[in-house]
Design a protein around this motif. Structure first.
Motif, mmCIF file in Angstrom:
data_model
loop_
_atom_site.group_PDB
_atom_site.id
_atom_site.type_symbol
_atom_site.label_atom_id
_atom_site.label_comp_id
_atom_site.label_asym_id
_atom_site.label_seq_id
_atom_site.Cartn_x
_atom_site.Cartn_y
_atom_site.Cartn_z
ATOM 1 N N LEU A 94 0.845 -1.194 0.000
ATOM 2 C CA LEU A 94 0.000 0.000 0.000
ATOM 3 C C LEU A 94 0.884 1.249 0.000
ATOM 4 O O LEU A 94 1.799 1.364 0.818
ATOM 5 C CB LEU A 94 -0.897 -0.014 1.238
ATOM 6 C CG LEU A 94 -1.834 1.170 1.481
ATOM 7 C CD1 LEU A 94 -2.917 1.208 0.405
ATOM 8 C CD2 LEU A 94 -2.463 1.078 2.874
ATOM 9 N N THR B 254 -10.605 -5.457 4.180
ATOM 10 C CA THR B 254 -10.506 -5.057 2.780
ATOM 11 C C THR B 254 -9.431 -3.984 2.657
ATOM 12 O O THR B 254 -9.087 -3.324 3.644
ATOM 13 C CB THR B 254 -11.837 -4.486 2.258
ATOM 14 O OG1 THR B 254 -12.150 -3.285 2.999
ATOM 15 C CG2 THR B 254 -12.963 -5.498 2.422
ATOM 16 N N ILE B 255 -8.920 -3.817 1.457
ATOM 17 C CA ILE B 255 -7.887 -2.806 1.237
ATOM 18 C C ILE B 255 -8.416 -1.416 1.577
ATOM 19 O O ILE B 255 -7.743 -0.622 2.237
ATOM 20 C CB ILE B 255 -7.386 -2.850 -0.218
ATOM 21 C CG1 ILE B 255 -6.704 -4.192 -0.504
ATOM 22 C CG2 ILE B 255 -6.423 -1.702 -0.499
ATOM 23 C CD1 ILE B 255 -6.350 -4.402 -1.965
ATOM 24 N N SER B 256 -9.625 -1.114 1.124
ATOM 25 C CA SER B 256 -10.184 0.218 1.359
ATOM 26 C C SER B 256 -10.374 0.492 2.854
ATOM 27 O O SER B 256 -10.118 1.607 3.320
ATOM 28 C CB SER B 256 -11.512 0.378 0.621
ATOM 29 O OG SER B 256 -12.471 -0.558 1.075
ATOM 30 N N LYS B 257 -10.795 -0.524 3.596
ATOM 31 C CA LYS B 257 -11.001 -0.338 5.039
ATOM 32 C C LYS B 257 -9.672 -0.146 5.757
ATOM 33 O O LYS B 257 -9.546 0.719 6.644
ATOM 34 C CB LYS B 257 -11.735 -1.555 5.625
ATOM 35 C CG LYS B 257 -12.117 -1.397 7.092
ATOM 36 C CD LYS B 257 -13.079 -0.246 7.304
ATOM 37 C CE LYS B 257 -13.528 -0.151 8.755
ATOM 38 N NZ LYS B 257 -14.432 1.006 8.976
ATOM 39 N N ALA C 207 -6.870 1.002 4.444
ATOM 40 C CA ALA C 207 -6.350 2.324 4.055
ATOM 41 C C ALA C 207 -7.056 3.421 4.845
ATOM 42 O O ALA C 207 -6.419 4.378 5.308
ATOM 43 C CB ALA C 207 -6.533 2.540 2.558
ATOM 44 N N GLN C 208 -8.360 3.277 5.006
ATOM 45 C CA GLN C 208 -9.124 4.267 5.760
ATOM 46 C C GLN C 208 -8.681 4.314 7.221
ATOM 47 O O GLN C 208 -8.487 5.402 7.792
ATOM 48 C CB GLN C 208 -10.611 3.933 5.690
ATOM 49 C CG GLN C 208 -11.497 4.879 6.505
ATOM 50 C CD GLN C 208 -12.939 4.384 6.589
ATOM 51 O OE1 GLN C 208 -13.297 3.364 6.009
ATOM 52 N NE2 GLN C 208 -13.760 5.107 7.318
ATOM 53 N N LYS D 41 -4.882 5.787 7.279
ATOM 54 C CA LYS D 41 -4.765 7.180 6.848
ATOM 55 C C LYS D 41 -5.611 8.118 7.721
ATOM 56 O O LYS D 41 -5.130 9.152 8.180
ATOM 57 C CB LYS D 41 -5.169 7.313 5.394
ATOM 58 C CG LYS D 41 -4.229 6.624 4.416
ATOM 59 C CD LYS D 41 -4.818 6.558 3.007
ATOM 60 C CE LYS D 41 -5.052 7.932 2.436
ATOM 61 N NZ LYS D 41 -5.712 7.869 1.112
ATOM 62 N N ASP E 190 -6.451 11.609 -1.067
ATOM 63 C CA ASP E 190 -7.591 10.682 -0.956
ATOM 64 C C ASP E 190 -7.272 9.290 -1.487
ATOM 65 O O ASP E 190 -7.666 8.288 -0.885
ATOM 66 C CB ASP E 190 -8.803 11.234 -1.717
ATOM 67 C CG ASP E 190 -9.392 12.469 -1.057
ATOM 68 O OD1 ASP E 190 -9.157 12.651 0.152
ATOM 69 O OD2 ASP E 190 -10.062 13.249 -1.752
ATOM 70 N N ASP E 191 -6.581 9.213 -2.591
ATOM 71 C CA ASP E 191 -6.353 7.926 -3.249
ATOM 72 C C ASP E 191 -5.027 7.286 -2.831
ATOM 73 O O ASP E 191 -4.247 7.866 -2.075
ATOM 74 C CB ASP E 191 -6.409 8.103 -4.767
ATOM 75 C CG ASP E 191 -7.781 8.541 -5.236
ATOM 76 O OD1 ASP E 191 -8.750 7.814 -4.967
ATOM 77 O OD2 ASP E 191 -7.884 9.608 -5.857
ATOM 78 N N TYR E 192 -4.800 6.101 -3.351
ATOM 79 C CA TYR E 192 -3.601 5.333 -2.972
ATOM 80 C C TYR E 192 -3.316 4.288 -4.046
ATOM 81 O O TYR E 192 -4.167 3.971 -4.890
ATOM 82 C CB TYR E 192 -3.806 4.646 -1.619
ATOM 83 C CG TYR E 192 -5.080 3.829 -1.542
ATOM 84 C CD1 TYR E 192 -5.135 2.517 -2.012
ATOM 85 C CD2 TYR E 192 -6.244 4.372 -0.993
ATOM 86 C CE1 TYR E 192 -6.302 1.780 -1.952
ATOM 87 C CE2 TYR E 192 -7.415 3.644 -0.928
ATOM 88 C CZ TYR E 192 -7.438 2.341 -1.405
ATOM 89 O OH TYR E 192 -8.605 1.620 -1.352
ATOM 90 N N ASP F 114 -4.654 12.240 -8.726
ATOM 91 C CA ASP F 114 -4.995 11.039 -7.961
ATOM 92 C C ASP F 114 -4.094 10.823 -6.758
ATOM 93 O O ASP F 114 -4.540 10.539 -5.665
ATOM 94 C CB ASP F 114 -4.950 9.801 -8.860
ATOM 95 C CG ASP F 114 -6.191 9.675 -9.727
ATOM 96 O OD1 ASP F 114 -7.157 10.408 -9.451
ATOM 97 O OD2 ASP F 114 -6.192 8.870 -10.659
#
Length: 205
Positions: A69, A124-127, A129-130, A133, A154-156, A204
């Protein structure tokens, strides 16, 4: 104590009681054995906690998904001087331990961070990362580590890592300072885009 239930499969073979079934029998045995005991409620509370923990362990799924990540500061602003970066990395490691996120390696440079993570079965990846970050950004601002309000982009980037490539990625992350003494983050982003075939918008990451 009653014997464990014996069941049959479609071929007529006996099936041994599952670990969950055996634990259930033991649970009811403790309930009966503690009847009339003045500390029955406390005993049963402890038994329940142990019972739930054991059930969770016995019913666990086996997952091994490594993810590299990468995320940057907002507009790639160089907030993360060496002193601040080390504090942030230490805090992220502590936060990951508290939230049961398996963090194998973390490092970065003035405007970005790399993490090597093993995803759990319900993660999950999104969780992830959230959690990393969002919480670290809040902590940085709460402790006023930067002169101006801190934000992550915001993105990664997130890519899978094979078992055979695990050590190479770990070393790559650990050697970020050496790496960026020769190459900029812009160049590193271009390498990622070319290697993994991303279509990148300018804003991005």
């Amino acid at each position: 104590m009653a014997l464990a239930k014996i069941t049959f499969n479609t071929k007529g073979y006996w099936l041994k009681p599952t670990p969950s079934e055996m634990l259930n029998k033991h649970f009811h045995f403790f309930a009966a054995a503690s009847a009339g005991c003045p500390n029955k409620s406390k005993i049963m509370d402890l038994v329940k906690i142990s019972y739930i923990r054991l059930i969770n362990l016995l019913n666990m799924s086996y997952v091994r998904i490594w993810v590299h990540l990468v995320f940057s500061t907002k507009n790639r602003h160089p907030y993360l001087t060496k002193n601040i970066r080390y504090k942030v990395q230490k805090h992220i490691m502590e936060n990951c331990r508290e939230k049961a996120i398996f963090l194998q390696a973390i490092n970065g440079y003035t405007e970005h961070m790399h993490c090597l993570i093993s995803l759990g079965r319900e993660q999950t990846i999104s969780k992830i990362a959230q959690l990393i970050k969002g919480e670290s950004s809040f902590w940085i601002n709460k402790n006023m580590l930067t002169k101006i309000p801190f934000m992550w982009q915001d993105d990664y980037f997130a890519v899978s890592v094979s078992e055979s490539g695990l050590q190479a990625v770990t070393n790559y992350i650990k050697n970020q300072e050496i790496h960026h003494a020769k190459k900029s983050f812009d160049f590193e982003v271009k390498e990622f885009v070319d290697k993994y075939g991303f279509t990148l918008e300018k804003e991005d990451i």
